[in-house]
Design an enzyme around this catalytic site. Structure first.
Site, PDB file in Angstrom:
ATOM      1  N   LYS A  62      -2.368  -5.695  -5.062  1.00 16.06           N
ATOM      2  CA  LYS A  62      -2.532  -5.015  -3.773  1.00 16.06           C
ATOM      3  C   LYS A  62      -1.735  -5.769  -2.720  1.00 16.06           C
ATOM      4  O   LYS A  62      -1.892  -6.992  -2.574  1.00 16.06           O
ATOM      5  CB  LYS A  62      -4.016  -5.031  -3.444  1.00 16.06           C
TER       6      LYS A  62
HETATM    7  C1  E4P Z   1     -10.166  -0.738  -0.494  1.00 13.28           C
HETATM    8  O1  E4P Z   1      -9.151  -0.780  -1.126  1.00 13.28           O
HETATM    9  C2  E4P Z   1     -10.242  -1.118   0.931  1.00 13.28           C
HETATM   10  O2  E4P Z   1      -9.928  -2.461   1.100  1.00 13.28           O
HETATM   11  C3  E4P Z   1     -11.618  -0.805   1.444  1.00 13.28           C
HETATM   12  O3  E4P Z   1     -11.957   0.519   1.059  1.00 13.28           O
HETATM   13  C4  E4P Z   1     -11.756  -0.991   2.943  1.00 13.28           C
HETATM   14  O4  E4P Z   1     -13.006  -0.489   3.339  1.00 13.28           O
HETATM   15  P1  E4P Z   1     -13.656  -0.826   4.777  1.00 13.28           P
HETATM   16  O5  E4P Z   1     -12.809  -0.184   5.828  1.00 13.28           O
HETATM   17  O6  E4P Z   1     -15.023  -0.206   4.707  1.00 13.28           O
HETATM   18  O7  E4P Z   1     -13.682  -2.307   4.890  1.00 13.28           O
END
Ligand code: E4P
Length: 217
Positions: free
Chosen positions: A83
């Site tokens: 990522k």
């Molecule tokens: C996933 O890949 C993201 O990092 C995550 O869904 C972020 O979610 P949040 O905005 O609730 O922290």
């Protein structure tokens, strides 16, 4: 639509995975910090449990270090998706890792233009954040629709991974739009089972079970 679970909590992933609800897992530095575990150790454990893609996020900001981190993360298991943030350095890293055959999830996407760049850089997944847009009064679901239209217009095969999911409603709306994947916290996935009329109907049935003394076992 595939379900990814957005957590680094092993027990919660296991519970959903045993039910066949997990097509993959996403983590980010905040979720790793919350788990209190070492990133390499916990990521390996998740990869051993789940057969689908497991996203592990780099922590550097420059392309050279991001690439080195990405290569190290990719060595954890074959199902790692590295990522990277949607910055210019992240896009450079995305292109390099994709060319090497590593899955890449480009995260922190908040616009259709960003999603277009990620697709051009060979991303396997683009992660538009619905909830964080909703938080600032911008319709997050509209972004998912726009990216779907753009990717379909040009046949990009980057998967739309709707992220920052806050409610069961987000899940069904993303499915209607045609997101390829939704990643959601375990509580949201479990919450999809809830309906007030199910609760009411069951209470009625149970009252009749009691009244009539119905027994099966
Ligand atoms: C996933 O890949 C993201 O990092 C995550 O869904 C972020 O979610 P949040 O905005 O609730 O922290």
């Amino acid at each position: 639509m595939k379900f990814f679970v957005d957590t680094a909590e092993i027990d919660q992933i296991k519970e959903l995975n045993d039910l066949g609800m997990v097509d993959g897992v996403t983590t980010n530095p905040s979720l790793i910090a919350k788990s209190g575990r070492d990133i390499l150790e916990v990521t390996k454990e998740i990869c051993d449990m789940v057969s689908g893609p497991v996203s592990a996020e780099v922590v550097a900001l420059d392309a050279e270090t991001m690439l080195a981190e990405g290569r190290k993360l990719a060595k954890i298991a074959d199902n790692i998706a590295v990522k990277v943030p949607l910055t210019w350095a992240g896009l450079q890293t995305c292109k390099a890792l994709s060319d090497e055959g590593t899955m890449v999830n480009v995260t922190l996407c908040f616009s259709a233009n960003q999603a277009l760049l990620a697709a051009k850089a060979g991303a396997t997944f683009i992660s538009p954040f619905i909830g964080r847009l909703d938080d600032i009064n911008i319709d997050g679901l509209e972004l998912i629709e726009d990216i779907r239209t753009i990717y379909d217009n040009y046949g990009f095969d980057t998967n739309i991974l709707a992220a920052s999911i806050r409610s069961a409603n987000h899940m069904s709306e993303c499915a209607k739009i045609g997101a390829d994947v939704c990643t959601a916290p375990p509580a949201v996935i479990k919450g999809m089972a809830n309906h007030v009329l199910t609760d009411k109907g069951l209470a009625g049935f149970m009252a009749d079970v009691e009244k009539a003394g119905i027994k099966i076992l």
